[in-house]
Design an enzyme around this catalytic site. Structure first.
Site, short mmCIF file in Angstrom:
data_model
loop_
_atom_site.label_atom_id
_atom_site.label_comp_id
_atom_site.label_asym_id
_atom_site.label_seq_id
_atom_site.Cartn_x
_atom_site.Cartn_y
_atom_site.Cartn_z
N ARG A 25 0.82 -1.21 0.00
CA ARG A 25 0.00 0.00 0.00
C ARG A 25 0.86 1.26 0.00
O ARG A 25 0.47 2.28 -0.58
CB ARG A 25 -0.92 0.01 1.23
N GLY A 39 -8.57 -7.87 -0.63
CA GLY A 39 -8.70 -8.79 0.49
C GLY A 39 -7.88 -10.06 0.35
O GLY A 39 -6.72 -10.04 -0.06
N LYS A 97 -18.67 -16.07 3.27
CA LYS A 97 -20.11 -15.79 3.42
C LYS A 97 -20.79 -15.30 2.17
O LYS A 97 -20.31 -14.40 1.49
CB LYS A 97 -20.27 -14.70 4.47
N GLY A 146 -13.45 -4.22 0.46
CA GLY A 146 -14.84 -3.78 0.66
C GLY A 146 -15.21 -2.65 -0.29
O GLY A 146 -16.32 -2.63 -0.84
P1 AMP Z 1 -14.11 -13.50 2.74
O1 AMP Z 1 -13.54 -12.48 3.66
O2 AMP Z 1 -15.59 -13.61 2.78
O3 AMP Z 1 -13.55 -13.39 1.34
O4 AMP Z 1 -13.65 -14.90 3.30
C1 AMP Z 1 -12.31 -15.26 3.41
C2 AMP Z 1 -12.20 -16.34 4.41
O5 AMP Z 1 -13.02 -17.42 4.02
C3 AMP Z 1 -10.81 -16.89 4.57
O6 AMP Z 1 -10.34 -16.57 5.86
C4 AMP Z 1 -10.99 -18.40 4.40
O7 AMP Z 1 -10.29 -19.15 5.36
C5 AMP Z 1 -12.48 -18.59 4.59
N1 AMP Z 1 -12.96 -19.78 3.93
C6 AMP Z 1 -12.90 -20.08 2.62
N2 AMP Z 1 -13.39 -21.31 2.39
C7 AMP Z 1 -13.76 -21.82 3.58
C8 AMP Z 1 -14.33 -23.06 4.00
N3 AMP Z 1 -14.58 -24.01 3.13
N4 AMP Z 1 -14.58 -23.22 5.30
C9 AMP Z 1 -14.31 -22.24 6.18
N5 AMP Z 1 -13.78 -21.06 5.85
C10 AMP Z 1 -13.51 -20.84 4.57
#
Ligand code: AMP
Length: 395
Positions: free
Chosen positions: A35, A354, A197, A377
């Site tokens: 950054r 991210g 999520k 974000g």
């Molecule tokens: P996000 O911030 O929504 O992009 O999510 C990223 C996070 O999702 C990372 O820390 C990953 O470890 C988690 N993640 C991805 N796949 C899985 C999974 N199958 N089970 C649990 N966590 C997951």
């Protein structure tokens, strides 16, 4: 919107909002200076025209005012080394030290202010605080794309106190690349969405259904789809209240002619740990006490074939728990295939901030894709079609 290239900074004090929210280790050493490096062209452009630069940023999430751990003084030496010139430091972002040092700043000099978030007024978007900050410079340069989706004092509210407002190079590149992706994409356009999520990404997924040819969904969010379709997902991540929504998304994709692709196999674990026992099973056949932590080899091949044939690729979110090396295979394979599409099929590839940006950068692929966004974000909100306060403030 005034661009950096169309503004002459000669004799001006530029108050530049940067995103220096970098990770520091226990010794307060920067572990990833991406950054900081990203903002150097903006700083140099101002200095080269005989302007001076006052840098302001947040670092971390300080709760109760000044905290050693979150002091921007830790960035002074690394920044001086990267810039190749001594950077001055004010131990406050408003008040006497900041005001006096800003007033004494000479053309060609750089001053870094202390962490803006040592004042709760920053995140509250307090007008009086923004006005005090504004007094430090003649022109406001907004270059913190990563916080442009927040209506904070220094990222948005401050705009009303300046006649001269300029969009920095980092912001400009982010907006141009997002625009190119959404409005001028070559087909086939493939979006790869992953991460934990669905609820975080539902709006962007819906918008993408109007834009893309292929929508690959992997990572933790894919299990809610599988469950809604009647599969067994064991202890895998599930957003039970989003099951109906996933069925609606599948239906919408069908109506719009979008090829929505889910993993067909999954690497499962008997506990949430890097050294868990592992097995590969069809996605819909996960035993009760096991959980899916990565996509399996058949899914990798399927996803790879789609990505390889694409001319535009957007990737946001890992395919599994890539923080555990034993479950990073799928995420790394996707990073490789995005690189291959870029280099071998001349695809335009954008990595959306991210975790996917970390995965690509950690694997050393940062320079081998078209663009790695610095704003997680902020990029998602921009792509959802929202007006970012930090962008609106520049108009
Ligand atoms: P996000 O911030 O929504 O992009 O999510 C990223 C996070 O999702 C990372 O820390 C990953 O470890 C988690 N993640 C991805 N796949 C899985 C999974 N199958 N089970 C649990 N966590 C997951």
């Amino acid at each position: 919107m005034t661009t950096l290239d169309s503004y002459n900074f000669s004799g001006k004090k530029a108050l530049v909002r940067v995103d220096f929210n970098v990770p520091l280790n226990d010794k307060f050493e920067i572990t990833d200076d991406t950054r900081i490096r990203a903002t150097i062209p903006t700083i140099n452009k101002i200095l080269s025209e005989g302007g001076s630069v006052i840098l302001m940023s947040h670092l971390g999430r300080p709760k109760d005012g000044p905290t050693e751990k979150y002091s921007l003084k830790h960035l002074v030496n690394p920044l001086s080394l990267i810039l190749g010139k001594t950077v001055k430091f004010a131990d406050d972002c408003i008040g006497a030290s900041a005001t006096e040092m800003a007033a004494a700043l000479q053309p060609g000099e750089v001053l870094l202010l202390e962490n803006l978030r040592f004042y709760k007024e920053e995140e509250k978007g307090d007008e009086a605080f923004a006005e005090k900050l504004s007094k430090l410079g003649d022109v406001w340069v907004m270059d913190a794309f990563g916080t442009a989706h927040r209506a904070h004092a220094s990222t948005a509210v401050i705009g009303k106190f300046f006649k001269d407002k300029v969009c920095g190079y980092v912001m400009q590149a982010e907006l141009d690349n997002a625009e190119r992706l959404l409005e001028h994409s070559e087909r086939p356009f493939t979006a790869i969405m992953g991460g934990a999520k669905i609820s975080d990404k539902i709006l962007i997924i819906e918008r993408l259904l109007d834009k893309v040819d292929n929508l690959i969904i992997g990572g933790g969010m894919s299990y809610t789809f599988t469950k809604a379709l009647g599969g067994n997902i064991g202890k895998s991540l599930l957003e039970a209240d989003k099951m109906d929504l996933t069925l609606e998304l599948l239906e919408k994709a069908k109506q719009k002619g979008v090829n929505l692709v889910l993993p067909i196999d999954t690497v499962i674990a008997d506990k949430f740990s890097n050294d868990a026992n592992r097995q590969t099973v069809p996605t819909a056949e996960i035993p009760d006490d096991w959980e899916g932590l990565d996509i399996g080899p058949k899914s990798i091949e399927l996803f790879k074939s789609i990505i390889a044939a694409s001319k535009t690729v957007l990737w946001n979110g890992p395919m599994g728990v890539f923080e555990f090396p034993n479950f990073a295979t799928g995420t790394n394979a996707i990073a490789e295939s995005v690189v291959a599409a870029t280099e071998e099929n001349d695809a335009f590839s954008l990595i959306g901030g991210g975790d996917s940006a970390s995965a690509v950068n950690n694997a050393g692929y940062g320079d081998r894709v078209s663009y790695v966004s610095t704003g997680g974000g902020a990029l998602l909100e921009y792509m959802e079609g929202k007006v970012l306060p930090g962008v609106a403030a520049l108009d």
